[in-house]
Design a protein around this motif. Structure first.
Motif, PDB file in Angstrom:
ATOM      1  N   GLU A 196       0.774  -1.151  -0.203  1.00  0.00           N
ATOM      2  CA  GLU A 196      -0.164   0.014   0.038  1.00  0.00           C
ATOM      3  C   GLU A 196       0.886   1.024  -0.041  1.00  0.00           C
ATOM      4  O   GLU A 196       0.416   2.084  -0.758  1.00  0.00           O
ATOM      5  CB  GLU A 196      -0.861   0.043   1.321  1.00  0.00           C
ATOM      6  CG  GLU A 196      -2.072  -0.920   1.120  1.00  0.00           C
ATOM      7  CD  GLU A 196      -2.870  -0.330   0.011  1.00  0.00           C
ATOM      8  OE1 GLU A 196      -3.288   0.539  -0.265  1.00  0.00           O
ATOM      9  OE2 GLU A 196      -3.594  -1.439  -0.777  1.00  0.00           O
ATOM     10  N   ARG A 197       2.135   1.133   0.776  1.00  0.00           N
ATOM     11  CA  ARG A 197       2.712   2.268   0.698  1.00  0.00           C
ATOM     12  C   ARG A 197       3.490   2.260  -0.533  1.00  0.00           C
ATOM     13  O   ARG A 197       3.540   3.743  -0.999  1.00  0.00           O
ATOM     14  CB  ARG A 197       4.003   2.195   1.800  1.00  0.00           C
ATOM     15  CG  ARG A 197       3.457   2.330   3.190  1.00  0.00           C
ATOM     16  CD  ARG A 197       4.534   2.092   4.520  1.00  0.00           C
ATOM     17  NE  ARG A 197       3.992   2.223   5.465  1.00  0.00           N
ATOM     18  CZ  ARG A 197       4.349   1.995   6.757  1.00  0.00           C
ATOM     19  NH1 ARG A 197       5.638   1.432   6.620  1.00  0.00           N
ATOM     20  NH2 ARG A 197       3.773   2.184   7.878  1.00  0.00           N
ATOM     21  N   ALA A 198       3.954   1.498  -1.260  1.00  0.00           N
ATOM     22  CA  ALA A 198       4.387   1.604  -2.459  1.00  0.00           C
ATOM     23  C   ALA A 198       3.575   2.325  -3.626  1.00  0.00           C
ATOM     24  O   ALA A 198       3.810   3.053  -4.369  1.00  0.00           O
ATOM     25  CB  ALA A 198       4.992   0.219  -3.078  1.00  0.00           C
ATOM     26  N   LYS A 199       2.337   1.691  -3.724  1.00  0.00           N
ATOM     27  CA  LYS A 199       1.103   2.204  -4.487  1.00  0.00           C
ATOM     28  C   LYS A 199       0.784   3.694  -4.221  1.00  0.00           C
ATOM     29  O   LYS A 199       0.799   4.401  -5.199  1.00  0.00           O
ATOM     30  CB  LYS A 199      -0.077   1.479  -3.894  1.00  0.00           C
ATOM     31  CG  LYS A 199      -1.077   1.401  -5.184  1.00  0.00           C
ATOM     32  CD  LYS A 199      -2.239   0.507  -4.907  1.00  0.00           C
ATOM     33  CE  LYS A 199      -3.082   0.637  -5.858  1.00  0.00           C
ATOM     34  NZ  LYS A 199      -4.299  -0.357  -6.028  1.00  0.00           N
ATOM     35  N   ARG A 200       0.833   4.320  -3.046  1.00  0.00           N
ATOM     36  CA  ARG A 200       0.438   5.484  -2.545  1.00  0.00           C
ATOM     37  C   ARG A 200       1.661   6.411  -3.136  1.00  0.00           C
ATOM     38  O   ARG A 200       1.342   7.457  -3.666  1.00  0.00           O
ATOM     39  CB  ARG A 200       0.124   5.713  -1.169  1.00  0.00           C
ATOM     40  CG  ARG A 200      -0.241   6.826  -0.796  1.00  0.00           C
ATOM     41  CD  ARG A 200      -1.218   6.565   0.603  1.00  0.00           C
ATOM     42  NE  ARG A 200      -0.247   6.036   1.880  1.00  0.00           N
ATOM     43  CZ  ARG A 200       0.579   6.772   2.697  1.00  0.00           C
ATOM     44  NH1 ARG A 200       0.458   8.117   2.766  1.00  0.00           N
ATOM     45  NH2 ARG A 200       1.101   5.945   3.472  1.00  0.00           N
ATOM     46  N   ALA A 201       2.805   5.830  -2.833  1.00  0.00           N
ATOM     47  CA  ALA A 201       4.139   6.584  -2.983  1.00  0.00           C
ATOM     48  C   ALA A 201       4.359   6.722  -4.602  1.00  0.00           C
ATOM     49  O   ALA A 201       4.554   8.043  -5.155  1.00  0.00           O
ATOM     50  CB  ALA A 201       5.459   5.868  -2.530  1.00  0.00           C
TER      51      ALA A 201
END
Ligand code: COA
Length: 266
Positions: A196-201
């Motif tokens: 989720e962090r990678a997607k958001r970033a």
């Protein structure tokens, strides 16, 4: 202390790996719930352990190996065992016998289901799921992949040793863009947080970044790639256990985007 099956009361807590107190876990999204809904009719087993004060302090989850990220037949794979060990939130429940009791209950359940053996995975490092802990509990190492060890306890002579499934394909990098490729299975909230962090970033950089997403709960997809929970930036694997901070993932992507803007090859 006692070990019990999952109930509607403990289901929610199980889906956040007993870390309902954690801010980080809120970033994991609904992936584990979705995985649980898919797997509960495919033989997923879950046991919960309570301490002498009736507090939930541990869990174990195991699935038929045919639905897992390991190659095998008529065996069950323990995705993970977790006795809550953080001081925060619920507190530390480790070293009180919950782990041993959970493992014994899972083995008994898997035997009753007619499986030929049970399999665990662990790391050759002194943290996270240690291979040495399973060894101490009578599991024999059977295959290795880097620092990851597969261990097993066959129940009879007919049991066939399990094997790791190796990476089969590399992510395809999109020319002129930064390519973030994320494989997500769903069973592990720590991996779900990293995803989720990678997607958001990635989204922060607009059309400079292509975010490729593969759901490996679909075994066909998993077998095509031989990758279960992995993150790549321009084909380079990023460490995801424990999950990197949002800022560190963003920094990695940002560096690549800057190089793109300068017209240099990353
Ligand atoms: C490994 C683990 C399941 C053990 O559970 P536990 O309730 O703490 O262990 P128990 O009290 O049942 O002890 C079982 C045995 O393991 C030993 N043990 C427990 N923790 C240990 C540790 N950190 N190092 C070495 N031995 C340990 C105990 O001494 C005991 O030994 P014995 O068989 O000789 O009596 C638990 O420590 C844990 O969850 N660790 C983290 C694992 C993890 O990262 N899981 C993935 C989370 S996503």
């Amino acid at each position: 202390m006692r070990v019990e099956d999952l109930t509607s009361e403990s289901e929610k807590l199980y889906c956040v790996c007993l870390e309902d107190w954690s801010e980080d876990i809120k970033e994991a999204g609904k992936h584990k719930e979705k995985w649980y809904q898919r797997m509960k009719d495919k033989g997923l087993g879950v046991k919960i352990a309570r301490d002498d004060n009736d507090e939930i302090g541990g869990m174990i989850q195991y699935i038929p190996i045919e639905h897992s990220f390991v190659d095998g037949k008529d065996l069950y794979l323990i995705n993970c065992i977790w006795v809550h060990g953080h001081k925060q939130g619920r507190g530390n429940f480790q070293k009180k016998g919950l782990g041993k009791a959970l493992l014994a209950a899972a083995e008994e359940d898997v035997k009753a289901r007619g499986a030929k053996g049970i399999v665990a995975w662990g790391l050759m490092l002194p943290f996270f799921m240690r291979a040495s802990w399973f060894k101490k509990q009578g599991y024999k190492p059977i295959d290795r992949l880097g620092l990851q060890v597969l261990l097993w306890k066959p129940f009879n002579e007919e049991a066939i040793p399990p094997k790791w499934i190796k990476q089969k394909k590399k992510p395809v990098i999109v020319p002129g863009k930064v390519t973030v490729t994320a494989f997500i299975n769903g069973w592990c909230p720590a991996q779900n947080i990293a995803f989720e962090r990678a997607k958001r970033a990635s989204a922060e950089f607009g059309d400079k970044v292509v975010f490729q997403e593969y759901g490996t709960y679909d075994r066909e997809t998993f077998l095509e790639w031989g990758l279960s929970d992995v993150l790549f930036v321009d084909g380079k694997q990023i460490r995801t256990g424990p999950p990197p901070t949002y800022e560190s993932i963003k920094r990695i992507i940002e560096k690549k985007v800057k190089k793109l803007n300068q017209g240099t090859v990353a």
